[in-house]
Enzyme design. Structure first.
Site, short mmCIF file in Angstrom:
data_model
loop_
_atom_site.label_atom_id
_atom_site.label_comp_id
_atom_site.label_asym_id
_atom_site.label_seq_id
_atom_site.Cartn_x
_atom_site.Cartn_y
_atom_site.Cartn_z
NE ARG A 16 9.39 -33.13 -41.33
CZ ARG A 16 9.96 -32.99 -42.48
NH1 ARG A 16 11.16 -33.34 -42.88
NH2 ARG A 16 9.21 -32.46 -43.49
NE ARG A 446 2.13 11.23 10.12
CZ ARG A 446 3.04 12.26 9.42
NH1 ARG A 446 3.82 11.56 8.24
NH2 ARG A 446 3.61 12.83 10.16
#
Ligand code: UD1
Ligand code: CA
Length: 469
Positions: A16, A446
């Site tokens: 079940r 950068r």
């Protein structure tokens, strides 16, 4: 009192549940269902346990061995190769039972049963002098359970399964819980006589009640003190119900131990979780697995902790922490994700929107704003700027980033691993660092800024579509 052997039935298919996992292995509040039954039996003081296994036998055995690890009781397993019914299952246990004055039969799908109730049943069995003493319960909705049929004098005559019951019998509200205490000799004899003549074609343990009476034995039944505690879990709805009860019990215990649970209805704490005094758990918080929380912590709202260790005074707000160790006074969140394998040092602060994975952060590290730290070792008091990313993956392998104590990592920095930033060094905002930064240095990696004076004015005076600068 003599020797009590528990027989736990855990071989069934659990159809079940409609699951690829055996029913008794389904986790409830963080533990496989079977564990609760075994724990209750052991806590009640049984001398030995035989578990009848069938479906997923090895995994069920494993779960039982784990559960029994602390108490180390004599634990045996009986294999029921074909699941022919609960009576057949108990018979499979017989060769493993050995010397016993009484058998306590429990079903592996009743995880809410508690030791006190089992002890009361054992006492009642001794007092009744019966060959079988069943634990029953009077419930509002008996659907799905076996009904207890009593005679005019109140004696238990037999148990009838719902599928075999008459309409009148189905109205009986006293149900069989499946938990019972039996005297071994008469039980084995009665079990030999059980026949699968019923709607399901199974050998029912419940049939021994009528058989024992026919053999001249006394049978007794005691109603459960708490009908909620004998819930049999046959489907997912009952699984959820059982989970709710176990969680509520867990939270009550925590509250008694000095934990504030602001809203028990929206707080989920697994069975094995520990929480220290004066910790406050705010709504929508889930504590799972082997999580250990210290004293005076503040968890939630909306935090999810899995298998993690928190020292005292930790705050975790609207965040997820998995398989990590968090030192005292750390503040996490809102909206942070600490993934497996992290060690966060005392007083560190992580999040908003920060992700940390398999990294060690020293004391007082601050990573306040959306950043990713993976496979890194970050020293004490390092400042992690907004948008920092450890570039830990080159498409094939993961690499380690090391940032030594006192370093200052500016905003929007990429640290391309493997790379090291030395003690007290600075990394300028917007840098992509691919070379080691020496201690005390400033790294700028950068493009230099270029300002084009008057550019806007010139751009506006050009015809549309001319993109030149
Ligand atoms: C059983 C009882 C019922 C009772 C209810 C309580 C019987 C015939 N019925 O019904 O009276 O009200 O429990 O919850 O006993 N199992 C095995 N081998 C088997 C069959 C089952 O080990 O061949 C185990 C299952 O794994 C489970 C337990 O026995 O843990 C109970 O089996 P289940 O099929 O759930 O019985 P119910 O129909 O609930
Ligand atoms: Ca059942």
């Amino acid at each position: 009192m003599g020797r009590t052997v528990a027989v736990i039935l855990a071989a069934g298919q659990g159809k079940r549940m409609r699951s690829a996992l055996a029913k008794v292995l389904h986790p409830v509040a963080g533990r496989p269902m079977i564990r609760y039954v075994l724990d209750a039996a052991l806590e009640a003081g049984v001398d030995a346990v035989v578990v009848v296994v069938g479906r997923d036998a090895e995994r069920v055995q494993e779960a039982c061995v784990q559960a029994a690890a602390e108490r180390r009781p004599p634990l045996a397993f009986a294999l029921q190769e074909e699941q022919l019914g609960t009576g057949h299952a108990v018979l499979q246990a017989r060769p493993h039972v050995g010397e016993a004055d009484r058998l306590l039969v429990l079903y592996g799908d009743t995880p809410l049963i508690e030791a006190a109730q089992i002890r009361a049943l054992l006492d009642a069995h001794a007092a009744a002098g019966a060959a079988a003493t069943l634990l029953t319960a009077v419930v509002a909705d008996p659907t799905g359970y076996g009904r207890v049929v009593r005679g005019g004098d109140g004696a238990v005559l037999r148990i009838v399964e719902e599928k075999d019951a008459t309409e009148e019998e189905r109205r009986i509200q006293e149900i069989n819980t499946g938990i019972g205490c039996f005297t071994p000799g008469p039980l084995w004899e009665a079990l030999q006589r059980v026949e699968p003549r019923n709607a399901q074609g199974e050998y029912y343990l419940t049939d021994v009640v009528a058989l024992l009476r026919g053999m001249g034995h006394r049978t007794a039944a005691v109603p459960a003190a708490d009908a909620e505690a004998v819930l049999g879990v046959n489907d997912r709805a009952a699984l959820a119900e059982a989970g709710a009860v176990l969680r509520r019990r867990r939270l009550l215990r925590l509250m008694r131990e000095g934990v504030t649970v602001v809203d028990p209805a929206t707080t989920f704490v697994d069975a094995d979780v520990e929480v220290g005094e004066d910790t406050v758990i705010l709504p929508f918080t889930i504590l799972e697995g082997r999580t250990r929380v210290g004293r005076g912590c503040r968890l939630g709202p909306g935090s999810h902790l899995i298998d993690s260790e928190l020292a005292d005074g930790v705050t975790v707000m609207q965040s997820v922490v998995e398989e990590s160790r968090i030192a005292e006074g750390v503040r996490i969140g809102p909206f942070a994700h600490v993934r497996p394998g992290c060690e966060i040092g005392p007083g560190a602060e992580i999040g908003n929107y920060a992700e940390v994975k398999k990294s060690r952060l020293g004391a007082g590290v601050k990573a306040h704003h959306h950043s990713y730290i993976g496979d890194a070792v970050i020293g004490d008091n390092v400042n992690v700027g907004a948008g920092l990313v450890t570039v830990n993956y080159d498409g094939r392998r993961k690499h380690v980033t090391v940032v030594e104590a006192g370093a200052f990592l500016g905003c929007n920095v990429n640290l391309v691993a493997p790379v090291t930033v030395g003690r007290d060094a600075y990394v300028a905002a917007g840098s992509t660092v691919t070379e080691p930064v020496p201690p005390g240095a400033l790294a700028i990696a950068r493009e230099r800024q270029v300002n084009k004076e008057g550019w806007v004015e010139r751009a506006r005076s050009r015809p549309a579509g001319d993109g030149s600068a």
